[in-house]
Scaffold this motif. Sequence first.
Motif, PDB file in Angstrom:
ATOM      1  N   MET A   1      33.050 -39.738 -42.436  1.00 23.30           N
ATOM      2  CA  MET A   1      33.891 -39.824 -41.555  1.00 23.30           C
ATOM      3  C   MET A   1      34.817 -38.987 -41.369  1.00 23.30           C
ATOM      4  SD  MET A   1      36.572 -43.190 -40.900  1.00 23.30           S
ATOM      5  CE  MET A   1      37.409 -42.764 -42.311  1.00 23.30           C
ATOM      6  N   ALA A   2      35.377 -38.220 -42.586  1.00 26.03           N
ATOM      7  CA  ALA A   2      36.356 -37.123 -42.522  1.00 26.03           C
ATOM      8  C   ALA A   2      35.762 -35.918 -41.502  1.00 26.03           C
ATOM      9  CB  ALA A   2      36.423 -36.612 -43.913  1.00 26.03           C
ATOM     10  N   GLN A   3      34.493 -35.596 -41.971  1.00 26.74           N
ATOM     11  CA  GLN A   3      34.053 -34.639 -41.007  1.00 26.74           C
ATOM     12  C   GLN A   3      33.875 -34.976 -39.487  1.00 26.74           C
ATOM     13  OE1 GLN A   3      29.836 -34.236 -43.105  1.00 26.74           O
ATOM     14  NE2 GLN A   3      30.706 -32.494 -44.313  1.00 26.74           N
ATOM     15  N   PHE A   4      33.466 -36.217 -39.102  1.00 29.22           N
ATOM     16  CA  PHE A   4      33.623 -36.686 -37.594  1.00 29.22           C
ATOM     17  C   PHE A   4      35.019 -36.405 -37.042  1.00 29.22           C
ATOM     18  CE2 PHE A   4      34.908 -39.893 -34.724  1.00 29.22           C
ATOM     19  CZ  PHE A   4      34.210 -39.690 -33.662  1.00 29.22           C
ATOM     20  N   LEU A   5      35.813 -36.890 -37.903  1.00 31.10           N
ATOM     21  CA  LEU A   5      37.660 -36.747 -37.547  1.00 31.10           C
ATOM     22  C   LEU A   5      37.692 -35.251 -37.585  1.00 31.10           C
ATOM     23  CD1 LEU A   5      39.074 -39.780 -39.633  1.00 31.10           C
ATOM     24  CD2 LEU A   5      38.398 -39.654 -36.798  1.00 31.10           C
ATOM     25  N   PHE A   6      37.319 -34.264 -38.401  1.00 29.19           N
ATOM     26  CA  PHE A   6      37.581 -33.101 -38.283  1.00 29.19           C
ATOM     27  C   PHE A   6      37.128 -32.353 -37.088  1.00 29.19           C
ATOM     28  CE2 PHE A   6      35.998 -28.928 -38.820  1.00 29.19           C
ATOM     29  CZ  PHE A   6      37.330 -28.025 -39.403  1.00 29.19           C
ATOM     30  N   ARG A   7      36.132 -32.663 -36.464  1.00 25.97           N
ATOM     31  CA  ARG A   7      35.543 -32.176 -35.497  1.00 25.97           C
ATOM     32  C   ARG A   7      36.190 -32.686 -34.223  1.00 25.97           C
ATOM     33  NH1 ARG A   7      30.471 -33.323 -38.185  1.00 25.97           N
ATOM     34  NH2 ARG A   7      30.344 -35.194 -37.165  1.00 25.97           N
ATOM     35  N   LEU A   8      36.693 -34.061 -34.147  1.00 24.80           N
ATOM     36  CA  LEU A   8      37.484 -34.615 -33.257  1.00 24.80           C
ATOM     37  C   LEU A   8      38.938 -34.075 -33.191  1.00 24.80           C
ATOM     38  CD1 LEU A   8      37.926 -36.910 -31.153  1.00 24.80           C
ATOM     39  CD2 LEU A   8      38.898 -38.223 -32.874  1.00 24.80           C
ATOM     40  N   GLU A 302      41.989 -24.899 -37.310  1.00 27.99           N
ATOM     41  CA  GLU A 302      41.190 -25.346 -38.443  1.00 27.99           C
ATOM     42  C   GLU A 302      42.229 -26.186 -38.935  1.00 27.99           C
ATOM     43  OE1 GLU A 302      38.312 -24.433 -40.358  1.00 27.99           O
ATOM     44  OE2 GLU A 302      37.843 -23.950 -38.281  1.00 27.99           O
ATOM     45  N   ALA A 303      43.531 -25.884 -38.952  1.00 30.32           N
ATOM     46  CA  ALA A 303      44.516 -27.007 -39.870  1.00 30.32           C
ATOM     47  C   ALA A 303      44.536 -28.142 -38.799  1.00 30.32           C
ATOM     48  CB  ALA A 303      45.957 -26.155 -39.519  1.00 30.32           C
ATOM     49  N   ALA A 304      44.503 -28.156 -37.553  1.00 34.57           N
ATOM     50  CA  ALA A 304      44.386 -29.324 -36.716  1.00 34.57           C
ATOM     51  C   ALA A 304      43.363 -30.326 -37.234  1.00 34.57           C
ATOM     52  CB  ALA A 304      44.486 -29.065 -35.482  1.00 34.57           C
ATOM     53  N   GLY A 305      42.165 -29.647 -37.311  1.00 37.92           N
ATOM     54  CA  GLY A 305      40.816 -30.481 -37.573  1.00 37.92           C
ATOM     55  C   GLY A 305      41.077 -30.949 -39.115  1.00 37.92           C
ATOM     56  N   MET A 306      41.447 -30.184 -40.063  1.00 38.89           N
ATOM     57  CA  MET A 306      41.796 -30.370 -41.503  1.00 38.89           C
ATOM     58  C   MET A 306      42.711 -31.771 -41.540  1.00 38.89           C
ATOM     59  SD  MET A 306      40.379 -30.106 -44.469  1.00 38.89           S
ATOM     60  CE  MET A 306      39.839 -28.527 -44.521  1.00 38.89           C
ATOM     61  N   ALA A 307      43.699 -31.735 -40.757  1.00 41.81           N
ATOM     62  CA  ALA A 307      44.789 -32.646 -40.671  1.00 41.81           C
ATOM     63  C   ALA A 307      44.164 -34.069 -40.264  1.00 41.81           C
ATOM     64  CB  ALA A 307      46.121 -32.284 -39.834  1.00 41.81           C
ATOM     65  N   VAL A 308      43.620 -33.960 -39.248  1.00 39.14           N
ATOM     66  CA  VAL A 308      42.863 -35.372 -38.541  1.00 39.14           C
ATOM     67  C   VAL A 308      41.919 -35.777 -39.597  1.00 39.14           C
ATOM     68  CG1 VAL A 308      41.664 -36.342 -36.588  1.00 39.14           C
ATOM     69  CG2 VAL A 308      43.603 -34.575 -36.262  1.00 39.14           C
TER      70      VAL A 308
END
Length: 803
Positions: A1-8, A302-308
């Motif tokens: 899920m974390a990877q999907f949210l990262f892409r989102l 990248e920070a936005a993706g990592m935060a989400v």
Amino acid sequence: MAQFLFRLGRFSFRNGWKVLTAWIILLAGVAFAALTLAKPFTSEFAISGTPSIEAITNLDEKFPGAGDSVNAAGVNVVFHAPEGETLDEPQNAAAIDDVVAYIRDNMAGEITGTERFGNPLQVSPALQDMVFEQETSMGLPEETARADAENLAMVSEDRTIAYTTFTIDVESAQAVTQEHRDTINEALDLGRSEGLQVEAGGAGFGDPIVVEGTSEIVGLVVAFFVLIVTFGSAVAAIMPVVTAVVGVGIGVLLLVMSTHWVELNNITPVLAVMIGLAVGIDYSLFILSRYRSELQRMSREEAAGMAVGTAGSSVVFAGATVFVALVALSVVNIEFLTWMGLSAAVTVAIAVVVALTMTPALLGVFKGRAFGGKIPGAAGNPWRRGGESRGLGNTMGSRWIKLVHKAPGLVMAVVVLSLGLMTLPVLDMEMSLPSDSTSNKDTTQRKSADLMAEGFGEGVNSPFLVIVDADEVNPDAPALQPLINAQSSMAGQAPDLQAIAQTSSFLYTVNNLQTVNGVKHAQLIAQSEDGTAAQILVTPYTGPEKQVTVEVANALRTETREIQDSTGVDIGLTGLTAVQMDITERLGGAMGPYLAIVVGLAIVLLLLVFRSIMVPLVAGLGFLLSVGAAFGLTVLVWQQGLWGLVNTPAPLISFMPIFLIGVTFGLAMDYQIFLGTRMREHYTKHHGRSVLGEGYNAIEESVIVGFTQGARVVTAAAIIMIAVFVAFIDQPLPFIQIFGFALGVGIFFDAFFIRMALVPAMMFLMGRATWWMPRWLDRVLPNIDIEGTALEEEFEKRQLVDA
């Protein structure tokens, strides 16, 4: 899920304007649909399936139209003579005539049920004489007939208090208009101007449900200032407020639109707004805070993706616990409570989606200005331009958690004992639904109920209606034989034994109910046209807000079951008081199963999140402490009137405890997840090894580091949530005030006593058991990687490649 949210999160950042435009279009579309399809909210509380409601159905079958009387818009107008005078004195009697005439003339054609409407000085004796003559002509003893007549008196023995009653001809008490209320108020003022105390109450004269819009504004303003202190930036402070408003706006507009198909109570959107605003701001705050910390080591995108991907994963699971807690309210099987829970749950779900997409979209739009508009002195900003930032080094959070580490046993003992002591008042908790007897002391409704109780006994405000269906009466029942023989001898030749048995069953029921402890009087008030059913009015000694009245109701039901067994009749107990008590009992009975469902499902979620046995158990037990203390303080202040803080102490509204449990539990788990995942993240990232070299073992280090990283933002989130809830204490309706107070103190206890004190103290004490889980269970449970371990590994690999 974390990877999907990262892409989102990365997609939303890249396409910031497109995402924002999509949300604005969706908001506009839902607003248009709501305006097109919406029907008015109702002020009625839908209920079905309780014994008292079933009795009303039976009443309507035997007495067509009579079932409506339970929900009828009845109004009592009560008169009180000036000190040292009686109502019989000419000027007082004339004043009563003027009040009655004003209502009759200005509400002509709009009132029914006028059998007891008029000047009670004339209506009461005429009614009592009629009852006495009718009952004696039926063969009842004069003593019984006189007692029944006196029970219907509309003038007190000392002639200082009297009342009259009528029904407004509308569909239900909730359909009474402001014009009706204005006319009645004008009549009351007319009597007051002539020297009488005149008050009004009854189901048809309750205050309309009014919700002030100031609470949301106050909550948002406080949230904005807390966010400024947290981020030191006006721009960053605006983002969570904007996302929360959009999410709540869509959620509430969907509720408005749904009124086209579903009848919703007008309190439903209030609770959705209260909870939606609180979680909407908090969820965006968590993502924004993680984004700021990730900027120190990666690009904005990248920070936005990592935060989400990381904080966003926590948001999803935190939202899931709130969602589960709210949806589970349906297990109570009370319609209005189910819709309240579902409506708030939908709003929370929308708040989660908005936070996950709109927050990174705003970051993409603002880019380097996301933390612009710096506020001097806030969040480590320098006080003057060119000054050095104070930084966050040795923060208050780190100092606190290290203090807890020095004496975890003492911290645990203080928290458990203090919250345990505050829980004790729960043992005296009383519950009821709103009534004239529990209204604010300054209202005419409360004054009318108090005058009625003074003049005619408290039980006049809490009558029970017993419905006896004698279709299947047993003429050979031994219990009925004395009455059947007496009536047969009076009937002459060829008596109708079935009809006599039915009448005997009515008299037998009256006699038996009269002997129930706490019953002041029981009397037969109506028989159906075919003689197969009867209505019995039972008046207790006590009012609707007293626990003794509940015991009387239970005793009446026990007695009626015995009567049914011995005579073959079918008996139901109803009336407004019985309906309210059935709701209260159902809510009380559902509290245990509801708590088991909510806590059980949440523990399962926490097992998935933390992959630990002890952390979810400690989290659940800590919640019980915090919610118990919240209940206790609410009882002290709102029921027992601690220090005179509230004008009118009264029993708590029946559905407050179960709603408080659900909402507080869901929100409390938010903080557990956000703090706990930070701790777990450090522990798993370093493979259970200590890396800081400060003398702490791996468990202690993970708790200290995770707490230090998350404490500031969790503190801000808790203060925001508390502010949003406490702002609703300003509402005019007492039960919304109590909700705001109880939720506010519940979050306060849970965030600061449990999540920031008890839980870390317990983790220090548990040591290696903190993150322990049996290997077989670890293999069975799916790995959801809420900490974003896979994301971290990918990031580190990219760093190595780039290097």
